[in-house]
Design a protein around this motif. Structure first.
Motif, mmCIF file in Angstrom:
data_model
loop_
_atom_site.group_PDB
_atom_site.id
_atom_site.type_symbol
_atom_site.label_atom_id
_atom_site.label_comp_id
_atom_site.label_asym_id
_atom_site.label_seq_id
_atom_site.Cartn_x
_atom_site.Cartn_y
_atom_site.Cartn_z
ATOM 1 N N TYR A 334 0.833 -1.205 0.000
ATOM 2 C CA TYR A 334 0.000 0.000 0.000
ATOM 3 C C TYR A 334 0.868 1.256 0.000
ATOM 4 O O TYR A 334 0.565 2.238 -0.698
ATOM 5 C CB TYR A 334 -0.915 0.002 1.222
ATOM 6 N N PHE A 335 1.978 1.218 0.767
ATOM 7 C CA PHE A 335 2.886 2.365 0.778
ATOM 8 C C PHE A 335 3.523 2.579 -0.591
ATOM 9 O O PHE A 335 3.624 3.711 -1.076
ATOM 10 C CB PHE A 335 3.969 2.143 1.841
ATOM 11 N N LEU A 336 3.937 1.491 -1.231
ATOM 12 C CA LEU A 336 4.511 1.601 -2.572
ATOM 13 C C LEU A 336 3.485 2.119 -3.574
ATOM 14 O O LEU A 336 3.809 2.905 -4.474
ATOM 15 C CB LEU A 336 5.060 0.240 -3.020
ATOM 16 N N PHE A 337 2.222 1.690 -3.409
ATOM 17 C CA PHE A 337 1.161 2.171 -4.291
ATOM 18 C C PHE A 337 0.958 3.681 -4.119
ATOM 19 O O PHE A 337 0.807 4.413 -5.106
ATOM 20 C CB PHE A 337 -0.133 1.422 -3.989
ATOM 21 N N LEU A 338 0.963 4.156 -2.870
ATOM 22 C CA LEU A 338 0.816 5.587 -2.635
ATOM 23 C C LEU A 338 1.990 6.359 -3.237
ATOM 24 O O LEU A 338 1.806 7.431 -3.837
ATOM 25 C CB LEU A 338 0.719 5.869 -1.134
ATOM 26 N N CYS A 339 3.211 5.816 -3.074
ATOM 27 C CA CYS A 339 4.375 6.476 -3.670
ATOM 28 C C CYS A 339 4.249 6.535 -5.188
ATOM 29 O O CYS A 339 4.582 7.553 -5.813
ATOM 30 C CB CYS A 339 5.655 5.733 -3.266
ATOM 31 N N PHE A 340 3.762 5.444 -5.783
ATOM 32 C CA PHE A 340 3.579 5.424 -7.230
ATOM 33 C C PHE A 340 2.546 6.451 -7.674
ATOM 34 O O PHE A 340 2.731 7.155 -8.677
ATOM 35 C CB PHE A 340 3.159 4.024 -7.678
ATOM 36 N N MET A 341 1.448 6.569 -6.907
ATOM 37 C CA MET A 341 0.418 7.539 -7.255
ATOM 38 C C MET A 341 0.945 8.969 -7.144
ATOM 39 O O MET A 341 0.652 9.820 -7.992
ATOM 40 C CB MET A 341 -0.802 7.353 -6.349
ATOM 41 N N VAL A 345 1.247 11.693 -10.125
ATOM 42 C CA VAL A 345 0.662 13.032 -10.052
ATOM 43 C C VAL A 345 1.693 14.085 -10.443
ATOM 44 O O VAL A 345 1.439 14.971 -11.268
ATOM 45 C CB VAL A 345 0.112 13.301 -8.640
ATOM 46 N N PHE A 346 2.895 13.999 -9.853
ATOM 47 C CA PHE A 346 3.904 15.010 -10.152
ATOM 48 C C PHE A 346 4.419 14.880 -11.581
ATOM 49 O O PHE A 346 4.758 15.891 -12.217
ATOM 50 C CB PHE A 346 5.063 14.893 -9.159
ATOM 51 N N ARG A 347 4.491 13.667 -12.110
ATOM 52 C CA ARG A 347 4.893 13.510 -13.505
ATOM 53 C C ARG A 347 3.846 14.101 -14.440
ATOM 54 O O ARG A 347 4.173 14.734 -15.448
ATOM 55 C CB ARG A 347 5.106 12.037 -13.827
ATOM 56 N N GLY A 372 -3.459 21.365 -9.386
ATOM 57 C CA GLY A 372 -3.514 21.063 -7.964
ATOM 58 C C GLY A 372 -2.181 20.555 -7.449
ATOM 59 O O GLY A 372 -1.278 20.229 -8.201
ATOM 60 N N HIS A 373 -2.074 20.520 -6.117
ATOM 61 C CA HIS A 373 -0.860 20.039 -5.456
ATOM 62 C C HIS A 373 -1.259 19.051 -4.353
ATOM 63 O O HIS A 373 -2.284 19.198 -3.703
ATOM 64 C CB HIS A 373 -0.078 21.194 -4.829
ATOM 65 N N TRP A 374 -0.390 18.044 -4.141
ATOM 66 C CA TRP A 374 -0.603 17.065 -3.086
ATOM 67 C C TRP A 374 0.500 17.248 -2.060
ATOM 68 O O TRP A 374 1.663 17.002 -2.331
ATOM 69 C CB TRP A 374 -0.526 15.650 -3.667
#
Length: 455
Positions: A334-341, A345-347, A372-374
């Motif tokens: 789940y952590f890796l999935f969040l990092c990928f998301m 977003v930034f890409r 937008g920004h995260w």
């Protein structure tokens, strides 16, 4: 359709929302770090060796107190028992919880007890491989120092010894203790009474090989672990405050969705389900464990055995470890999935920024306004309480932010509708083109309409 709120929010407003959420996140850490005490407390107990002189252990009607006016007849060690010819079956290890001049509280929420044996090395009485200890244990309670003890549970339990003797097994090292692992002993889901009493027997039966090959047990030590009352109050206060907060934003979010002319999409349903789950977790049902006595629900040992532990058997231990490993793997994924998301977003944002010079002025304005920004805030855990309250607050803020930022926006540009117009242009193009003033001045259509109006 105008899209989600985050798509129509200016950078300034988005920063304000992000800063506000970060302040609440910092506050949730400070609540645990500056107000609440440590989440749990560990109290060490040394069992008192009581002598069952009248042999009432077969009837199970007598409880042995280690201290106080009705304290039991005690011995210091097993050497004294041998001198007095007291058999092992007549020795009861008694532990009163809590210590003298203290009392338990319903604010403690739970009571976990672990056990450790002090076993001395003897050449003629060594611990066998895979040795199994049989315990005849009873638990009683009372709410004042004058009333009789009431039995809460009684059970025959088995625990596997795991002990190492680091020194050479020679006669010169007799009397040195083994290094034994802690053993799970008892767990009570609610602390509904002020005083608890444990009576532990180690019955010996050579014919049935009961408690044979377990070495020379000198003492039994217990460690009682419970949640601190001060931390419980802070935790309850957080849950009581967060429950209506998440519930209100969830209702507001769903009303926004139902006001749309289209049915909700899958993402909106998932976010709403997440809000329901968080609300269910937030409901402070623990208040009932403080204000009411739930002991009657146990019905003795028929429905609950506080001495049972999944860690007591090899199969149970392997099963419990398997669940922990699977949970750890899922958390990492789940952590890796969040990092990928976040990376996506930034890409995506970087790609849009690189394409801006090649876009028409209308589309360039659209992306510049709605970008937008995260924001992810870093945090430092100083104490366990801050960790618990901070992580709990972070999950609630996460759910709150999702429902707020991804709620359907009711904002319209130039009064246009979000549906496709008769010329086939989308509402996005209409919103942009109708709000942009032509750089070359009024158009020919504008001049003609203006001239006709004057005439």
């Amino acid at each position: 359709m105008a899209g989600a709120i985050i798509e129509n929010m200016s950078t300034k407003k988005l920063v304000i929302v992000g800063v506000t959420l970060m302040l609440f996140q910092a506050f949730s850490f400070m609540v645990g770090g500056l107000i609440a005490p440590s989440p749990t407390a560990a109290i060490h107990y040394l069992a008192t060796k009581c002598v069952d002189t009248v042999k009432t252990h077969h009837k199970g009607s007598k409880w042995f107190m280690p201290w106080g006016p009705d304290q039991c007849s005690k011995i210091r060690d097993f050497d004294e028992a041998m001198v007095k010819r007291i058999e092992a079956n007549n020795i009861v290890f008694a532990v009163h919880i809590p210590l003298p001049n203290r009392e338990m509280s319903a604010w403690f929420q739970f009571m976990l007890v672990i056990l450790q044996f002090d076993i001395a090395f003897k050449i003629q009485n060594q611990i066998d491989d895979g040795a199994l200890v049989t315990l005849d244990v009873g638990l009683a309670y009372r709410d004042d120092t004058l009333s009789e003890w009431t039995e809460m549970a009684h059970s025959i339990e088995h625990r596997k010894l795991s002990c190492n003797f680091t020194a050479p097994k020679i006669i010169e090292n007799e009397g040195r203790y083994y290094d034994c692992d802690l053993l799970p002993f008892m767990e009570v889901g609610s602390v509904a009474h002020k005083y608890y009493l444990l009576n532990i027997r180690l019955p010996v039966n050579e014919r049935k090989k009961v408690n044979i090959g377990i070495g020379e047990i000198k003492d039994i030590r217990l460690v009682g672990i419970h949640q601190n009352g001060g931390f419980t109050k802070v935790w309850f206060a957080m849950k009581t405050f967060l429950t209506p907060s998440v519930l209100i934003i969830m209702i507001w979010y769903w009303r926004r969705i139902t006001q749309m002319t289209r049915p909700p999409v899958l993402l909106e349903k998932v976010i709403f389900a997440l809000g329901i789950s968080m609300t269910f977790i937030n409901i402070p049902v623990e208040w009932f464990s403080v204000g009411f006595d739930w002991t009657w629900m146990l019905l003795g040992v028929q429905l609950k055995n506080p001495f049972y532990s999944i860690w007591a058997s090899d199969v149970g231990t392997e099963l419990a470890m398997a669940f922990i490993i699977v949970a750890g793997i899922c958390a990492c994924l789940y952590f890796l999935f969040l990092c990928f998301m976040v990376f996506q977003v930034f890409r995506n944002i970087s790609g849009k920024q690189s394409c801006l010079p090649a876009m028409t002025k209308a589309r360039r304005l659209h992306y510049e306004v709605n970008e937008g920004h995260w924001h992810w805030g870093g945090y430092t855990v100083q104490v366990n309480s801050a960790f618990f309250t901070g992580i709990y607050g972070m999950w609630n803020l996460y759910v709150f932010a999702l429902m707020f930022l991804y709620a359907p926006s009711h904002k319209r540009y130039g009064g246009e509708q979000s549906s496709v117009d008769q010329t086939g242009n989308s509402g996005e193009d209409l919103q942009l083109t109708t709000t942009i003033t032509h750089v070359d001045g009024p158009t020919e259509i504008y001049k003609m309409t203006g001239k006709e109006a004057q005439e």
